[in-house]
Design a protein around this motif. Structure first.
Motif, PDB file in Angstrom:
ATOM      1  N   ALA A  10       1.128  -1.011   0.109  1.00 43.42           N
ATOM      2  CA  ALA A  10      -0.102   0.146   0.000  1.00 43.42           C
ATOM      3  C   ALA A  10       0.659   1.559   0.319  1.00 43.42           C
ATOM      4  CB  ALA A  10      -0.559  -0.330   1.129  1.00 43.42           C
ATOM      5  N   THR A  11       2.040   0.631   0.957  1.00 44.72           N
ATOM      6  CA  THR A  11       2.703   2.080   1.042  1.00 44.72           C
ATOM      7  C   THR A  11       4.264   2.545  -0.002  1.00 44.72           C
ATOM      8  OG1 THR A  11       3.606   1.744   2.922  1.00 44.72           O
ATOM      9  CG2 THR A  11       1.775   2.687   3.195  1.00 44.72           C
ATOM     10  N   GLY A  12       4.476   1.072  -0.559  1.00 49.06           N
ATOM     11  CA  GLY A  12       5.889   1.069  -0.940  1.00 49.06           C
ATOM     12  C   GLY A  12       6.677   1.158   0.612  1.00 49.06           C
ATOM     13  N   ALA A  13       6.772   1.073   1.642  1.00 48.99           N
ATOM     14  CA  ALA A  13       7.497   1.310   2.509  1.00 48.99           C
ATOM     15  C   ALA A  13       8.514  -0.155   2.414  1.00 48.99           C
ATOM     16  CB  ALA A  13       6.889   1.703   3.798  1.00 48.99           C
ATOM     17  N   ALA A  14       9.716   0.011   2.662  1.00 46.13           N
ATOM     18  CA  ALA A  14      10.534  -1.229   3.072  1.00 46.13           C
ATOM     19  C   ALA A  14      10.842  -1.181   4.762  1.00 46.13           C
ATOM     20  CB  ALA A  14      12.013  -1.396   3.091  1.00 46.13           C
ATOM     21  N   LEU A  15       9.953  -2.503   4.759  1.00 48.79           N
ATOM     22  CA  LEU A  15       9.885  -2.848   6.428  1.00 48.79           C
ATOM     23  C   LEU A  15      10.496  -4.106   7.224  1.00 48.79           C
ATOM     24  CD1 LEU A  15       6.236  -3.615   6.493  1.00 48.79           C
ATOM     25  CD2 LEU A  15       7.109  -1.941   6.706  1.00 48.79           C
ATOM     26  N   GLY A  16      11.464  -4.554   6.448  1.00 48.61           N
ATOM     27  CA  GLY A  16      12.315  -5.457   6.542  1.00 48.61           C
ATOM     28  C   GLY A  16      12.752  -5.846   5.417  1.00 48.61           C
ATOM     29  N   HIS A  17      13.146  -7.677   5.682  1.00 51.14           N
ATOM     30  CA  HIS A  17      13.741  -8.263   4.768  1.00 51.14           C
ATOM     31  C   HIS A  17      13.829  -9.568   5.507  1.00 51.14           C
ATOM     32  CE1 HIS A  17      17.588  -7.795   6.914  1.00 51.14           C
ATOM     33  NE2 HIS A  17      18.397  -8.230   6.602  1.00 51.14           N
ATOM     34  N   VAL A  18      13.956 -10.399   4.185  1.00 49.98           N
ATOM     35  CA  VAL A  18      13.641 -12.369   5.112  1.00 49.98           C
ATOM     36  C   VAL A  18      14.102 -13.328   3.828  1.00 49.98           C
ATOM     37  CG1 VAL A  18      11.488 -12.326   3.514  1.00 49.98           C
ATOM     38  CG2 VAL A  18      11.941 -13.950   5.847  1.00 49.98           C
ATOM     39  N   GLY A  19      14.868 -13.946   4.441  1.00 50.13           N
ATOM     40  CA  GLY A  19      15.945 -14.739   3.967  1.00 50.13           C
ATOM     41  C   GLY A  19      16.591 -16.344   3.849  1.00 50.13           C
ATOM     42  N   ILE A  20      16.413 -17.075   2.703  1.00 48.11           N
ATOM     43  CA  ILE A  20      16.928 -18.459   3.123  1.00 48.11           C
ATOM     44  C   ILE A  20      18.329 -18.548   2.531  1.00 48.11           C
ATOM     45  CG2 ILE A  20      17.131 -20.886   2.474  1.00 48.11           C
ATOM     46  CD1 ILE A  20      13.761 -20.145   2.194  1.00 48.11           C
TER      47      ILE A  20
END
Length: 170
Positions: free
Chosen positions: A69-79
């Protein structure tokens, strides 16, 4: 080769250079204590590059979590599986603006489902600092079960949560 995934509320996308300042700021903060931090910009850059290069080298890696909705980066997730990790690990980082809305659970489940559908992983764990109660709860919400017999990366005390993987059909 690096996918973009979408959920109802999120876009999981490849890292961009504009993501590095927030990534480095998180690793420099006191909150990075759960990741053997705080860390300086040089370490942050190495991790940022690792998170991206893993897609090309291993077929899985990290994605930025963005609010649709906002395009804001909220963090990241990874494998990923750097050489010091005994097993393939799924981890997550939420910046303050991304917390308390289920974004980490939604993002981690989407990445896990995407990667495990294509990669023949022997297993998937999350290495969690025993003091990080939010990450412990998240691993449990994802269906992971604590495995006290699993090997851990060296360094600080670490709990291992083993994630269920879908059954592959021959």
């Amino acid at each position: 080769m690096i996918p973009t995934l979408t959920t109802d509320r999120l876009t999981l996308r490849p890292f961009a250079m504009g993501d590095f300042p927030a990534y480095a700021a998180f690793l420099a903060s006191d909150e990075a204590v759960y990741m053997d931090g705080p860390h300086g910009e040089e370490t942050a850059w190495g991790w940022f590059c690792h998170d991206t290069a893993s897609w090309h080298l291993q077929g899985y890696g990290s994605l930025m979590i963005e609010d649709r909705a906002t395009g804001a980066a909220l963090g990241h997730v990874g494998i990923h599986r750097p050489p010091s990790f005994p097993e393939v690990e799924m981890g997550w980082v939420l910046y303050p603006a991304g917390r308390g809305r289920g974004a980490a659970t939604e993002a981690a489940a989407a990445l896990r489902d995407h990667v495990t559908a294509d990669a023949d992983l022997p297993g998937l764990v999350s290495y969690v600092d025993p003091r990080n109660t939010a990450s412990i709860r998240l691993a449990q919400r994802l269906g992971a079960v604590r495995d006290d017999d699993a090997a851990t990366p060296g360094g600080a005390p670490t709990l291992v949560f083993r994630h269920p993987l879908p059954q592959r059909t021959a």
